[in-house]
Design an enzyme around this catalytic site. Structure first.
Site, PDB file in Angstrom:
ATOM      1  N   ASP A 170      -2.709   9.714   5.768  1.00  0.00           N
ATOM      2  CA  ASP A 170      -3.080  10.438   4.732  1.00  0.00           C
ATOM      3  C   ASP A 170      -4.281   9.805   3.710  1.00  0.00           C
ATOM      4  O   ASP A 170      -4.585  10.626   2.711  1.00  0.00           O
ATOM      5  CB  ASP A 170      -1.928  10.491   3.500  1.00  0.00           C
ATOM      6  CG  ASP A 170      -1.492   9.264   2.757  1.00  0.00           C
ATOM      7  OD1 ASP A 170      -1.890   8.156   3.304  1.00  0.00           O
ATOM      8  OD2 ASP A 170      -0.843   9.375   1.927  1.00  0.00           O
ATOM      9  N   ARG A 219       0.788  -5.975  -4.124  1.00  0.00           N
ATOM     10  CA  ARG A 219       1.192  -4.442  -3.962  1.00  0.00           C
ATOM     11  C   ARG A 219       2.452  -4.556  -3.596  1.00  0.00           C
ATOM     12  O   ARG A 219       3.165  -3.328  -4.159  1.00  0.00           O
ATOM     13  CB  ARG A 219       0.134  -3.954  -3.047  1.00  0.00           C
ATOM     14  CG  ARG A 219       0.371  -2.424  -2.881  1.00  0.00           C
ATOM     15  CD  ARG A 219      -0.135  -1.552  -4.157  1.00  0.00           C
ATOM     16  NE  ARG A 219       0.456  -0.223  -4.033  1.00  0.00           N
ATOM     17  CZ  ARG A 219       0.891   0.559  -5.291  1.00  0.00           C
ATOM     18  NH1 ARG A 219       0.693   0.043  -6.450  1.00  0.00           N
ATOM     19  NH2 ARG A 219       1.338   1.750  -4.978  1.00  0.00           N
ATOM     20  N   ARG A 271       6.615  -6.833   3.924  1.00  0.00           N
ATOM     21  CA  ARG A 271       5.162  -6.503   3.525  1.00  0.00           C
ATOM     22  C   ARG A 271       4.746  -7.785   2.417  1.00  0.00           C
ATOM     23  O   ARG A 271       3.619  -8.002   2.511  1.00  0.00           O
ATOM     24  CB  ARG A 271       5.053  -5.330   2.713  1.00  0.00           C
ATOM     25  CG  ARG A 271       3.894  -4.862   2.058  1.00  0.00           C
ATOM     26  CD  ARG A 271       3.824  -3.481   1.715  1.00  0.00           C
ATOM     27  NE  ARG A 271       2.543  -3.263   0.752  1.00  0.00           N
ATOM     28  CZ  ARG A 271       2.282  -1.849   0.355  1.00  0.00           C
ATOM     29  NH1 ARG A 271       3.158  -0.942   0.476  1.00  0.00           N
ATOM     30  NH2 ARG A 271       1.142  -1.573  -0.170  1.00  0.00           N
ATOM     31  N   TYR A 279     -10.863   1.876   2.285  1.00  0.00           N
ATOM     32  CA  TYR A 279     -10.079   0.812   3.137  1.00  0.00           C
ATOM     33  C   TYR A 279     -11.203  -0.511   3.711  1.00  0.00           C
ATOM     34  O   TYR A 279     -11.007  -1.458   3.833  1.00  0.00           O
ATOM     35  CB  TYR A 279      -9.158   0.982   4.280  1.00  0.00           C
ATOM     36  CG  TYR A 279      -7.821   1.389   3.633  1.00  0.00           C
ATOM     37  CD1 TYR A 279      -7.038   0.324   3.256  1.00  0.00           C
ATOM     38  CD2 TYR A 279      -7.592   2.486   3.772  1.00  0.00           C
ATOM     39  CE1 TYR A 279      -5.738   0.388   2.867  1.00  0.00           C
ATOM     40  CE2 TYR A 279      -6.088   2.800   3.231  1.00  0.00           C
ATOM     41  CZ  TYR A 279      -5.204   1.672   2.781  1.00  0.00           C
ATOM     42  OH  TYR A 279      -3.983   2.004   2.247  1.00  0.00           O
ATOM     43  N   HIS A 306      -7.998   3.727   8.906  1.00  0.00           N
ATOM     44  CA  HIS A 306      -8.454   2.794   7.627  1.00  0.00           C
ATOM     45  C   HIS A 306      -9.652   2.223   7.938  1.00  0.00           C
ATOM     46  O   HIS A 306     -10.075   1.052   7.700  1.00  0.00           O
ATOM     47  CB  HIS A 306      -7.274   1.866   7.518  1.00  0.00           C
ATOM     48  CG  HIS A 306      -5.932   2.354   6.752  1.00  0.00           C
ATOM     49  ND1 HIS A 306      -4.946   1.719   6.307  1.00  0.00           N
ATOM     50  CD2 HIS A 306      -5.780   3.739   6.602  1.00  0.00           C
ATOM     51  CE1 HIS A 306      -4.010   2.429   5.928  1.00  0.00           C
ATOM     52  NE2 HIS A 306      -4.479   3.689   6.359  1.00  0.00           N
TER      53      HIS A 306
HETATM   54  C1  G6P Z   1      -2.047   5.093   1.988  1.00  0.00           C
HETATM   55  C2  G6P Z   1      -2.284   4.921   3.324  1.00  0.00           C
HETATM   56  C3  G6P Z   1      -1.198   4.362   3.865  1.00  0.00           C
HETATM   57  C4  G6P Z   1      -0.472   3.249   3.031  1.00  0.00           C
HETATM   58  C5  G6P Z   1      -0.304   3.603   1.664  1.00  0.00           C
HETATM   59  C6  G6P Z   1       0.107   2.248   0.902  1.00  0.00           C
HETATM   60  O1  G6P Z   1      -1.482   6.332   1.669  1.00  0.00           O
HETATM   61  O2  G6P Z   1      -2.901   5.609   4.127  1.00  0.00           O
HETATM   62  O3  G6P Z   1      -1.156   3.763   5.206  1.00  0.00           O
HETATM   63  O4  G6P Z   1       0.959   3.069   3.620  1.00  0.00           O
HETATM   64  O5  G6P Z   1      -1.407   4.067   1.076  1.00  0.00           O
HETATM   65  O6  G6P Z   1       0.494   2.779  -0.578  1.00  0.00           O
HETATM   66  P1  G6P Z   1       1.399   1.741  -1.426  1.00  0.00           P
HETATM   67  O7  G6P Z   1       1.656   2.610  -2.647  1.00  0.00           O
HETATM   68  O8  G6P Z   1       2.575   1.581  -0.559  1.00  0.00           O
HETATM   69  O9  G6P Z   1       0.679   0.665  -1.684  1.00  0.00           O
HETATM   70 MN    MN Z   2      -2.592   5.232   6.376  1.00  0.00          MN
END
Ligand code: G6P
Ligand code: MN
Length: 439
Positions: A169, A284, A91, A264, A198
């Site tokens: 989510d 991130r 990532r 998004y 998204h």
């Molecule tokens: C939201 C999105 C997910 C994503 C996440 C990332 O929940 O719906 O698709 O993976 O955010 O969160 P993070 O805390 O890992 O940046």
């Molecule tokens: Mn998502």
């Protein structure tokens, strides 16, 4: 009672999901939870925490911690999928390589999402095949694995008959914030929504039969998707970068005067601004590795030493939503949630085979979408471009085509030119040698 497997059991989200399952045992009685991951060592640590959570509720659930597909999926009723192919190390590259070319660095939007898609499609298909081979015939896979839009398209194309429901989510997280702004419960909102994962818009936000969307728009244009007093909302992502995300929605509101955009969309509409405001050295992925990841493994270490479970594993919308959807399938409740489905005329002016995100009734036979109708030209044009990028990417994966991968990158709205697309793609090919099919 049901047997449930969690694929990607080593995820830091696992203990929260398990707590959410425990809170709903009356509606979804479980006899077994199987944790499955290809990284057994990592998973075993997470399972320590998961077991401690389960022990707070019951001693009658059998727990299995395994890296063997047959052990994991034999005779199960449900599978939760939340794989992260390449983990946070990849990532980080998905975010940093595009940024090094002045392009948005994000796990699911832009080149990072395309790269992640290239890693995830085949492992997802492999998982589906394991489940098909070992699980009950009635077994549903409830899938959170990202990049959800590309994964949904890959599954549609390669395993069209698989019992997979693709969920995210972000709509419920947005609804949580909207409810916080309106001072009501999330459950009291009835929303209309259309788009891709998204990549969509709320078109109605009803409370007690009254559309509160205009009022919400006014608030969001001023404060973003935050209450003025942010301490009033129970944010899952209380960290600065999520607050920023919910604030950054403000400048894109004017482009959609009747709707509320999914946050998004800022990556597609404000790419230059987002890049200017990104830290190219610390993204991130770094925040998550130094934050959520470290604190979970620290909690586990402490628990093993002292028997005290430090973090109670707060249940946020992420854990609640996947369990709600599963209960609606298990009990055939036909509850209405926003999920991904194949279009098939739900939005007549988008391709019938597009994987769209819309309200659907969740039944034991799967999601039944509500008719949406034609969407405005501007939104359709944005969706068509994004859809083309994602569909051509899946073709690139299945055909092993460099040219198609390049087309997918070039079509993505976050990437300013074909030359930049090629540079990023070539760097990502190098970085993903271990993971991507040969292009
Ligand atoms: C939201 C999105 C997910 C994503 C996440 C990332 O929940 O719906 O698709 O993976 O955010 O969160 P993070 O805390 O890992 O940046
Ligand atoms: Mn998502």
């Amino acid at each position: 009672t049901y047997k449930l497997a969690i694929a990607g059991g080593g995820s830091t989200y696992t203990p929260g999901i398990v707590r959410s399952l425990m809170d709903r045992l009356e509606d979804l009685p479980l006899s077994e939870i199987r944790f499955y991951d290809i990284d057994g060592e990592r998973q075993s640590k997470v399972v320590v925490a998961a077991k401690a959570v389960i022990a707070e509720y019951t001693d009658s659930i059998k727990v299995i911690d395994t890296t063997e597909p047959e052990t994991a999926f034999d005779d199960v009723d449900f599978v939760f999928a939340q794989m992260r192919v390449g983990k946070y190390a990849m990532r980080e590259l998905d975010e940093k390589i595009p940024l090094s070319h002045g392009v948005v660095g994000q796990e699911t939007c832009g080149p990072g999402g395309l790269a992640y898609g290239l890693r995830t499609i085949f492992p997802m298909v492999e998982l589906i095949d394991f489940v098909e081979k070992y699980a009950k015939e009635s077994c549903w896979i409830v899938n959170y694995s990202n990049p959800a839009s590309i994964v949904a398209e890959g599954v549609r194309k390669l395993r069209p008959n698989a019992k997979v429901i693709n969920i995210c989510d972000m709509p419920v997280a947005t609804m949580r914030n909207m409810a916080g702004i309106l001072g009501v419960n999330r459950e009291d909102l009835v929303v209309d929504y259309f788009g891709l994962n998204h990549f969509g818009w709320f078109t109605k936000v009803e409370v007690d039969g009254v559309d509160r969307l205009p009022e919400l728009r006014e608030h969001i244009s001023k404060w973003g998707l935050l209450t003025e007093d942010i301490s009033k909302i129970d944010y899952r992502h209380a960290d600065a970068s999520w607050i920023k995300t919910f604030k950054n929605i403000k400048p894109i509101m004017d482009f959609f005067p009747d709707y509320i955009p999914n946050p998004y969309l800022q990556y597609y509409l404000l790419p230059d601004y987002i890049v200017e405001n990104s830290n190219k050295e610390y993204t991130r992925a770094n925040e998550v590795m130094d934050g959520r990841e470290q604190s979970l493994f620290e909690t586990v270490r402490k628990f093993e030493e002292t028997g005290i479970l430090d973090d109670a594993f707060h249940v946020g919308v992420h854990g609640i939503f996947i369990v709600d959807v599963t209960i609606s399938i298990a009990q055939n409740l036909a509850k209405r949630y926003l999920v991904m489905v194949e279009n098939k005329g739900t939005i007549p002016n988008l391709p019938a085979d597009a994987m769209i995100e819309v309200p659907a009734l969740i039944t034991s036979k799967g999601p039944v979408p509500e008719y949406v109708g034609e969407i405005p030209y501007f939104h359709k044009a944005m969706i068509d471009q994004q859809l083309a990028s994602e569909k051509i990417l899946v073709e690139a994966i299945t055909e092993g085509s460099y040219e198609k991968a390049l087309q997918a990158f070039t079509l993505n709205k976050t990437i300013p030119s074909a030359i930049v697309a090629k540079k990023i793609l070539d760097d990502l090919i190098e970085a993903n040698k271990e993971y991507w099919p040969t292009l």
